[in-house]
Design a protein around this motif. Structure first.
Motif, short mmCIF file in Angstrom:
data_model
loop_
_atom_site.label_atom_id
_atom_site.label_comp_id
_atom_site.label_asym_id
_atom_site.label_seq_id
_atom_site.Cartn_x
_atom_site.Cartn_y
_atom_site.Cartn_z
N ALA A 1 41.72 48.46 35.53
CA ALA A 1 40.49 49.24 35.35
C ALA A 1 40.56 50.57 36.09
O ALA A 1 41.21 50.69 37.14
N HIS A 2 39.85 51.54 35.54
CA HIS A 2 39.74 52.88 36.12
C HIS A 2 38.60 52.88 37.14
O HIS A 2 37.51 52.40 36.85
N ILE A 3 38.87 53.41 38.32
CA ILE A 3 37.85 53.44 39.37
C ILE A 3 36.80 54.50 39.04
O ILE A 3 37.04 55.41 38.25
N PRO A 4 35.62 54.43 39.66
CA PRO A 4 34.59 55.44 39.41
C PRO A 4 35.06 56.83 39.82
O PRO A 4 35.89 56.99 40.73
N ASP A 5 34.54 57.85 39.15
CA ASP A 5 34.97 59.23 39.42
C ASP A 5 34.68 59.67 40.84
O ASP A 5 35.37 60.55 41.39
N ASP A 6 33.63 59.08 41.47
CA ASP A 6 33.27 59.53 42.81
C ASP A 6 34.07 58.82 43.91
O ASP A 6 33.84 59.07 45.10
N LYS B 1 50.49 57.69 38.01
CA LYS B 1 49.34 57.72 37.10
C LYS B 1 48.34 56.60 37.41
O LYS B 1 47.24 56.58 36.88
N GLY B 2 48.72 55.67 38.29
CA GLY B 2 47.83 54.57 38.64
C GLY B 2 46.94 54.84 39.84
O GLY B 2 46.23 53.94 40.30
N LYS B 3 46.95 56.08 40.35
CA LYS B 3 46.19 56.38 41.56
C LYS B 3 44.68 56.20 41.39
O LYS B 3 43.96 56.05 42.38
N LYS B 4 44.23 56.23 40.15
CA LYS B 4 42.80 56.07 39.88
C LYS B 4 42.50 54.71 39.23
O LYS B 4 41.47 54.55 38.58
N TYR B 5 43.40 53.76 39.43
CA TYR B 5 43.24 52.44 38.81
C TYR B 5 43.40 51.33 39.84
O TYR B 5 44.09 51.49 40.86
N VAL B 6 42.77 50.21 39.54
CA VAL B 6 42.97 48.99 40.32
C VAL B 6 43.22 47.84 39.36
O VAL B 6 42.92 47.92 38.15
N ARG B 7 43.77 46.74 39.91
CA ARG B 7 44.08 45.57 39.10
C ARG B 7 43.62 44.31 39.82
O ARG B 7 43.79 44.18 41.03
N ILE B 8 43.05 43.40 39.04
CA ILE B 8 42.66 42.09 39.56
C ILE B 8 43.46 41.02 38.82
O ILE B 8 43.54 41.03 37.59
N SER B 9 44.02 40.10 39.57
CA SER B 9 44.76 38.98 38.99
C SER B 9 43.81 37.88 38.53
O SER B 9 42.71 37.72 39.07
N LEU B 10 44.25 37.11 37.55
CA LEU B 10 43.48 35.97 37.06
C LEU B 10 44.02 34.65 37.61
O LEU B 10 43.81 33.59 37.02
N CYS B 11 44.67 34.70 38.76
CA CYS B 11 45.36 33.52 39.31
C CYS B 11 44.60 32.88 40.46
O CYS B 11 45.21 32.41 41.45
N SER B 12 43.27 32.86 40.38
CA SER B 12 42.43 32.15 41.35
C SER B 12 41.35 31.40 40.61
O SER B 12 41.02 31.72 39.46
N GLY B 13 40.80 30.38 41.27
CA GLY B 13 39.74 29.60 40.63
C GLY B 13 38.47 30.41 40.43
O GLY B 13 38.22 31.39 41.13
N VAL B 14 37.64 29.99 39.48
CA VAL B 14 36.40 30.69 39.17
C VAL B 14 35.53 30.86 40.41
O VAL B 14 34.90 31.90 40.61
N GLU B 15 35.54 29.84 41.28
CA GLU B 15 34.70 29.91 42.47
C GLU B 15 35.12 31.04 43.41
O GLU B 15 34.29 31.60 44.14
N VAL B 16 36.40 31.43 43.38
CA VAL B 16 36.87 32.52 44.23
C VAL B 16 36.30 33.84 43.73
O VAL B 16 35.85 34.68 44.53
N TYR B 17 36.29 34.04 42.42
CA TYR B 17 35.70 35.27 41.86
C TYR B 17 34.20 35.32 42.13
O TYR B 17 33.64 36.38 42.41
N GLU B 18 33.55 34.16 42.05
CA GLU B 18 32.11 34.12 42.33
C GLU B 18 31.83 34.47 43.78
O GLU B 18 30.86 35.19 44.08
N GLU B 19 32.68 33.99 44.70
CA GLU B 19 32.50 34.34 46.11
C GLU B 19 32.75 35.83 46.33
O GLU B 19 32.02 36.49 47.10
#
Length: 383
Positions: free
Chosen positions: A327-332, A360-378
């Motif tokens: 995902a692209h980070i906010p402009d600010d 070219k990735g300086k304005k991007y971040v990445r999140i992995s899908l390798c954790s349980g749903v409860e981790v994302y909720e926390e």
């Protein structure tokens, strides 16, 4: 007395995650509950049949000796059958498939096999860092070809056509693309094969994500007619079969290419552990129900990861494939690194800054899908 290191170390930086995970472990040792949403290491176990086969074979005395550098014939045959079933491509098990101790090691084997100092290597400007790092260790020069963000991260074909190919030896590509999640496309792979034939370069296609949240029928570089003349393809048991720590992968291609790579490999390792190879045979028998089950889990997690990106004000494509959200980070926000550092030290949530894959990735971040749903909720609660 301190012995000086080789000159090649001046060309190579320590892998970002090697450094950053040490920092995360230090924070955890201090009692800080850091949520790691950065690493693409599957947290789910392999199939029960795979574990059972490994356990059975482990107790057989005959299975603990050195094995062939070229891998078990049973494993090579299973890989060949799996490639035909999934991609509808036919490769000779004996001469066109070489099992590897992980496909990451294959990047090194290929580079050592084909690169001389002074050769040039094409890599996408956003890519797995090992492609360029290993090329530089071999004394080659890395050229990063542009990917067009406003065209679905497709290559800049005009740039590729106009390059001087007199010193270019290898061209790395990776579809489904990591880190952007761009799905594989037959026309794109076909254009690469045509380019390789015209310019006389070797395509090296890294294809570990084809079975994770696919957007259509999985594609191999060998789905393109004539690709075997100019291409190699790496694949892995790590992502699709939850066997990352087992270190089992393979490289496929024409007999001459495979035999050349084997010359390097046979001087680097002494073969793979037989019980693990037989367990991999079992994994390659798994049908659609296996991939449906893991993709159901990843789809649920992706919804949560996207919610985190929404909370951060990031924007992303909904068409991504693989086990990440890019995902692209906010402009600010000044940079992805600033955002990642703030989340780590203020919220104890660790995600990946895009700059590690290229400028070219300086304005991007990445999140992995390798954790349980409860981790994302926390993580969402902490934000």
């Amino acid at each position: 007395m301190i012995i000086s290191t080789a000159d090649r170390l001046g060309q190579v930086k320590e892998y970002y995650f090697s450094q950053k995970l040490a920092e995360v472990r230090k924070m955890q040792a201090e009692g800080k509950d850091v949520l790691n949403l950065a690493i693409g290491s599957p947290d789910l176990p392999p199939a029960a049949a795979v574990l059972n086969r490994a356990s059975e074979e482990l107790y057989k005395p005959v299975n603990h000796g050195y094995q062939s550098y070229a891998g078990l014939p049973e494993l090579k045959e299973s890989i060949s059958q799996w490639l035909q079933k999934v991609f509808e491509v036919k490769l000779d098990a004996t001469s066109e498939i070489l099992p590897l101790i992980g496909s990451k090691e294959g990047i090194t084997h290929i580079s050592l096999t084909f690169l001389n100092p002074g050769d040039q290597v094409l890599v996408p400007e956003l890519c797995y860092p090992a492609y360029g790092a290993v090329a530089e260790m071999c004394g080659a020069e890395v050229i990063r070809f542009p990917l067009l963000e406003d065209n679905g991260w497709q290559p800049d074909w005009q740039y590729l056509q106009e390059l001087d190919y007199s010193r270019i030896k290898l061209l790395w590509l990776n579809y489904p693309h990591m880190p952007t999640g761009q799905p594989a496309d037959f026309d794109t792979l076909s254009r690469f094969v045509q380019l390789a034939k015209e310019k006389q370069v070797l395509l090296c296609h890294d294809n570990p994500y084809s079975m994770i949240l696919p957007s259509g029928k999985p594609i191999s570089i060998f789905s393109v007619p004539g690709a075997k003349e100019v291409a190699l393809e790496l694949n892995s048991m790590s992502k699709s079969f939850n066997m990352a720590g087992w270190r089992i992968g393979w490289v496929a291609g024409s007999k001459d290419y495979i035999q050349a790579i084997l010359k390097i490999k046979s001087n680097v390792d002494s073969g793979m552990f037989k019980p693990m190879m037989l367990a991999a045979v079992e994994a390659l028998k798994l049908g659609d129900e296996w991939f449906d089950s893991i993709n159901k889990v990843y789809a649920q997690r992706r919804v949560k990861a996207q919610a985190i990106m929404d909370k951060l004000g990031c924007t992303y494509s909904a068409d991504q494939q693989g086990m990440f959200v890019w995902a692209h980070i906010p402009d600010d926000v000044h940079s992805a690194e600033d955002l990642v550092e703030r989340l780590l030290h203020e919220n104890h949530v660790f995600i990946t800054p895009g700059f590690i894959f290229g400028d070219k990735g300086k304005k991007y971040v990445r999140i992995s899908l390798c954790s349980g749903v409860e981790v994302y909720e926390e993580a969402l609660k902490r934000l």
